[in-house]
Design a protein around this motif. Structure first.
Motif, PDB file in Angstrom:
ATOM      1  N   ASP A 128       0.818  -1.217   0.000  1.00 39.30           N
ATOM      2  CA  ASP A 128       0.000   0.000   0.000  1.00 39.30           C
ATOM      3  C   ASP A 128       0.851   1.267   0.000  1.00 39.30           C
ATOM      4  OD1 ASP A 128      -2.555  -0.999  -0.187  1.00 39.30           O
ATOM      5  OD2 ASP A 128      -2.809  -1.247   1.972  1.00 39.30           O
ATOM      6  N   GLN A 129       2.152   1.129   0.226  1.00 36.11           N
ATOM      7  CA  GLN A 129       3.028   2.293   0.286  1.00 36.11           C
ATOM      8  C   GLN A 129       3.708   2.594  -1.048  1.00 36.11           C
ATOM      9  OE1 GLN A 129       2.987   4.107   3.113  1.00 36.11           O
ATOM     10  NE2 GLN A 129       1.531   2.560   3.838  1.00 36.11           N
ATOM     11  N   VAL A 130       3.646   1.684  -2.004  1.00 35.95           N
ATOM     12  CA  VAL A 130       4.326   1.900  -3.284  1.00 35.95           C
ATOM     13  C   VAL A 130       3.386   2.575  -4.261  1.00 35.95           C
ATOM     14  CG1 VAL A 130       5.806  -0.104  -2.911  1.00 35.95           C
ATOM     15  CG2 VAL A 130       3.661  -0.375  -4.161  1.00 35.95           C
ATOM     16  N   ASP A 131       3.951   3.201  -5.299  1.00 35.82           N
ATOM     17  CA  ASP A 131       3.119   3.891  -6.289  1.00 35.82           C
ATOM     18  C   ASP A 131       2.781   3.001  -7.477  1.00 35.82           C
ATOM     19  OD1 ASP A 131       5.595   3.703  -7.435  1.00 35.82           O
ATOM     20  OD2 ASP A 131       5.698   5.800  -8.091  1.00 35.82           O
ATOM     21  N   ILE A 132       3.120   1.720  -7.392  1.00 33.04           N
ATOM     22  CA  ILE A 132       2.766   0.754  -8.435  1.00 33.04           C
ATOM     23  C   ILE A 132       1.437   0.101  -8.056  1.00 33.04           C
ATOM     24  CG2 ILE A 132       3.450  -1.351  -9.641  1.00 33.04           C
ATOM     25  CD1 ILE A 132       6.343  -0.649  -9.041  1.00 33.04           C
ATOM     26  N   GLY A 133       0.464   0.166  -8.937  1.00 34.83           N
ATOM     27  CA  GLY A 133      -0.804  -0.495  -8.678  1.00 34.83           C
ATOM     28  C   GLY A 133      -0.642  -2.004  -8.753  1.00 34.83           C
ATOM     29  N   ILE A 134      -1.128  -2.714  -7.741  1.00 32.74           N
ATOM     30  CA  ILE A 134      -1.011  -4.159  -7.676  1.00 32.74           C
ATOM     31  C   ILE A 134      -2.396  -4.762  -7.478  1.00 32.74           C
ATOM     32  CG2 ILE A 134      -0.042  -6.138  -6.453  1.00 32.74           C
ATOM     33  CD1 ILE A 134       2.066  -4.588  -7.883  1.00 32.74           C
ATOM     34  N   VAL A 135      -2.719  -5.748  -8.310  1.00 25.99           N
ATOM     35  CA  VAL A 135      -3.970  -6.501  -8.165  1.00 25.99           C
ATOM     36  C   VAL A 135      -3.632  -7.980  -8.254  1.00 25.99           C
ATOM     37  CG1 VAL A 135      -6.273  -6.973  -9.089  1.00 25.99           C
ATOM     38  CG2 VAL A 135      -5.332  -4.647  -9.202  1.00 25.99           C
ATOM     39  N   LEU A 136      -4.087  -8.763  -7.266  1.00 25.78           N
ATOM     40  CA  LEU A 136      -3.907 -10.207  -7.272  1.00 25.78           C
ATOM     41  C   LEU A 136      -5.248 -10.863  -7.585  1.00 25.78           C
ATOM     42  CD1 LEU A 136      -1.630 -10.771  -4.135  1.00 25.78           C
ATOM     43  CD2 LEU A 136      -0.949 -10.532  -6.529  1.00 25.78           C
ATOM     44  N   LEU A 137      -5.265 -11.693  -8.621  1.00 25.00           N
ATOM     45  CA  LEU A 137      -6.481 -12.381  -9.036  1.00 25.00           C
ATOM     46  C   LEU A 137      -6.367 -13.870  -8.740  1.00 25.00           C
ATOM     47  CD1 LEU A 137      -6.990 -10.773 -12.579  1.00 25.00           C
ATOM     48  CD2 LEU A 137      -7.897  -9.965 -10.384  1.00 25.00           C
ATOM     49  N   ASP A 138      -7.494 -14.494  -8.400  1.00 20.74           N
ATOM     50  CA  ASP A 138      -7.502 -15.941  -8.223  1.00 20.74           C
ATOM     51  C   ASP A 138      -7.721 -16.617  -9.575  1.00 20.74           C
ATOM     52  OD1 ASP A 138     -10.186 -15.630  -8.796  1.00 20.74           O
ATOM     53  OD2 ASP A 138     -10.878 -16.031  -6.760  1.00 20.74           O
ATOM     54  N   VAL A 139      -7.896 -17.919  -9.574  1.00 23.43           N
ATOM     55  CA  VAL A 139      -8.035 -18.660 -10.833  1.00 23.43           C
ATOM     56  C   VAL A 139      -9.307 -18.269 -11.583  1.00 23.43           C
ATOM     57  CG1 VAL A 139      -6.667 -20.614 -10.065  1.00 23.43           C
ATOM     58  CG2 VAL A 139      -9.114 -20.574  -9.574  1.00 23.43           C
ATOM     59  N   GLU A 140     -10.270 -17.685 -10.880  1.00 21.30           N
ATOM     60  CA  GLU A 140     -11.512 -17.249 -11.513  1.00 21.30           C
ATOM     61  C   GLU A 140     -11.477 -15.762 -11.853  1.00 21.30           C
ATOM     62  OE1 GLU A 140     -14.567 -18.344  -8.810  1.00 21.30           O
ATOM     63  OE2 GLU A 140     -14.424 -20.484  -9.235  1.00 21.30           O
ATOM     64  N   THR A 141     -10.277 -15.163 -11.805  1.00 15.44           N
ATOM     65  CA  THR A 141     -10.024 -13.746 -12.096  1.00 15.44           C
ATOM     66  C   THR A 141     -10.813 -12.820 -11.169  1.00 15.44           C
ATOM     67  OG1 THR A 141     -11.744 -13.458 -13.808  1.00 15.44           O
ATOM     68  CG2 THR A 141      -9.580 -14.300 -14.527  1.00 15.44           C
ATOM     69  N   ARG A 142     -11.014 -13.252  -9.943  1.00 17.70           N
ATOM     70  CA  ARG A 142     -11.591 -12.368  -8.928  1.00 17.70           C
ATOM     71  C   ARG A 142     -10.450 -11.747  -8.134  1.00 17.70           C
ATOM     72  NH1 ARG A 142     -17.099 -12.990  -8.481  1.00 17.70           N
ATOM     73  NH2 ARG A 142     -17.057 -11.640  -6.650  1.00 17.70           N
ATOM     74  N   ALA A 143     -10.581 -10.479  -7.793  1.00 21.00           N
ATOM     75  CA  ALA A 143      -9.514  -9.747  -7.120  1.00 21.00           C
ATOM     76  C   ALA A 143      -9.455 -10.131  -5.640  1.00 21.00           C
ATOM     77  CB  ALA A 143      -9.739  -8.248  -7.267  1.00 21.00           C
ATOM     78  N   GLU A 144      -8.365 -10.794  -5.248  1.00 20.51           N
ATOM     79  CA  GLU A 144      -8.171 -11.140  -3.846  1.00 20.51           C
ATOM     80  C   GLU A 144      -7.480 -10.020  -3.083  1.00 20.51           C
ATOM     81  OE1 GLU A 144      -6.014 -14.849  -4.145  1.00 20.51           O
ATOM     82  OE2 GLU A 144      -7.854 -15.956  -3.716  1.00 20.51           O
ATOM     83  N   PHE A 145      -6.733  -9.193  -3.796  1.00 17.22           N
ATOM     84  CA  PHE A 145      -6.036  -8.068  -3.153  1.00 17.22           C
ATOM     85  C   PHE A 145      -5.898  -6.935  -4.153  1.00 17.22           C
ATOM     86  CE2 PHE A 145      -2.051  -5.744  -2.527  1.00 17.22           C
ATOM     87  CZ  PHE A 145      -2.280  -5.203  -1.268  1.00 17.22           C
ATOM     88  N   ILE A 146      -6.200  -5.728  -3.699  1.00 20.70           N
ATOM     89  CA  ILE A 146      -6.042  -4.520  -4.514  1.00 20.70           C
ATOM     90  C   ILE A 146      -5.365  -3.480  -3.642  1.00 20.70           C
ATOM     91  CG2 ILE A 146      -7.214  -2.733  -5.841  1.00 20.70           C
ATOM     92  CD1 ILE A 146      -9.549  -4.642  -6.216  1.00 20.70           C
TER      93      ILE A 146
END
Length: 270
Positions: A128-146
């Motif tokens: 949350d401190q970096v300026d790079i947007g990060i999104v983690l998706l599960d196998v069903e392409t649902r966002a587990e972390f944004i």
């Protein structure tokens, strides 16, 4: 074995049960306390671990021997009583070993999960401190972390981010808030291509121009578990200066948090 109420509860109960059985046996014939003693051993193992369970098992066997001795006397002890006492010993020791080891394994698993959750929490806070947007998706392409940067780039409310939305919903949200610098008739094709890249795990980097003047380099990384990690790296300084060389200083100033470069640019323009 640490001494505390958990550690002494099992041995205390194992000692009390035969004594009470002997007391009641004087009034009327009481059943053998052996089944109850095995339950007490299991309770001690689950409550305080292997050491307390083994101590409870030893106390239980001694208590059962005293119970039989009190009922039959030394001369009344027979082979059947010795067999029952031997079976009680084997059962009590086995129960102590099983419950004690299961408790230690369970505690180890819980401790490992707590460490894992703590590490995940620290990693989440760091991302949350970096300026790079990060999104983690599960196998069903649902966002587990944004992370926070992605939420800021695309004006994504926390309520939506925490609801584990599918990636297609994130794309449509960006379209609805006017985040993309694209004509409306091209947005559908743009979203369809991004979905195709994510589903296929295409790692080809692309630049996404935002309506606020920023440029993000999008990269999709396929994860071993079948999920995806999406990164949105700000590259405005590297890309925007090619749009119009005479306005390069202006485009670079857009990424200055204090707007010092923008102020200097406006003064020169005047």
């Amino acid at each position: 074995m640490r001494f505390g109420w958990r550690a002494i509860s099992g041995p205390a109960l194992a000692a009390a049960a035969p004594l009470l059985a002997m007391l009641f046996d004087r009034l009327s014939p009481a059943p053998s306390p052996a089944p109850l003693l095995v339950c007490i051993v299991a309770f001690a193992g689950a409550l305080a671990g292997l050491a307390s369970a083994m101590t409870t098992a030893a106390v239980a066997v001694i208590g059962a021997a005293l119970f039989f001795l009190n009922r039959y006397g030394v001369s009344g002890y027979g082979a059947a009583d010795l067999v029952r006492l031997g079976l009680l010993t084997v059962t009590a020791v086995g129960t102590a070993g099983i419950t004690g080891l299961m408790r230690e394994r369970l505690l180890g698993t819980v401790a490992a999960e707590r460490r894992s959750h703590a590490t995940a929490a620290r990693l989440s806070a760091a991302l949350d401190q970096v300026d790079i947007g990060i999104v983690l998706l599960d196998v069903e392409t649902r966002a587990e972390f944004i992370n926070r940067a992605f939420r800021d780039y695309f004006a994504l409310p926390d309520q939506i981010a925490e609801s584990k939305p599918p990636f297609i919903a994130l794309m449509y949200h960006g379209r609805d808030v006017g985040a993309f610098e694209l004509p409306e008739d091209e947005l559908g094709t743009f979203i369809a291509r991004r979905m195709e890249m994510v589903r296929g795990g295409d790692a080809t980097p692309i630049n996404i121009k935002l309506s606020n003047g920023e440029v993000l380099r999008f990269v999709c990384t396929a994860l071993p578990d079948g999920g995806r990690m999406l990164s949105y790296t700000p590259v405005t300084d590297l890309v925007r200066h090619t749009d119009e060389p005479s306005r390069a200083d202006y485009y670079r100033s857009l990424r200055d948090p204090a707007n010092r470069k923008l102020t200097r640019y406006l003064r020169v323009a005047e």
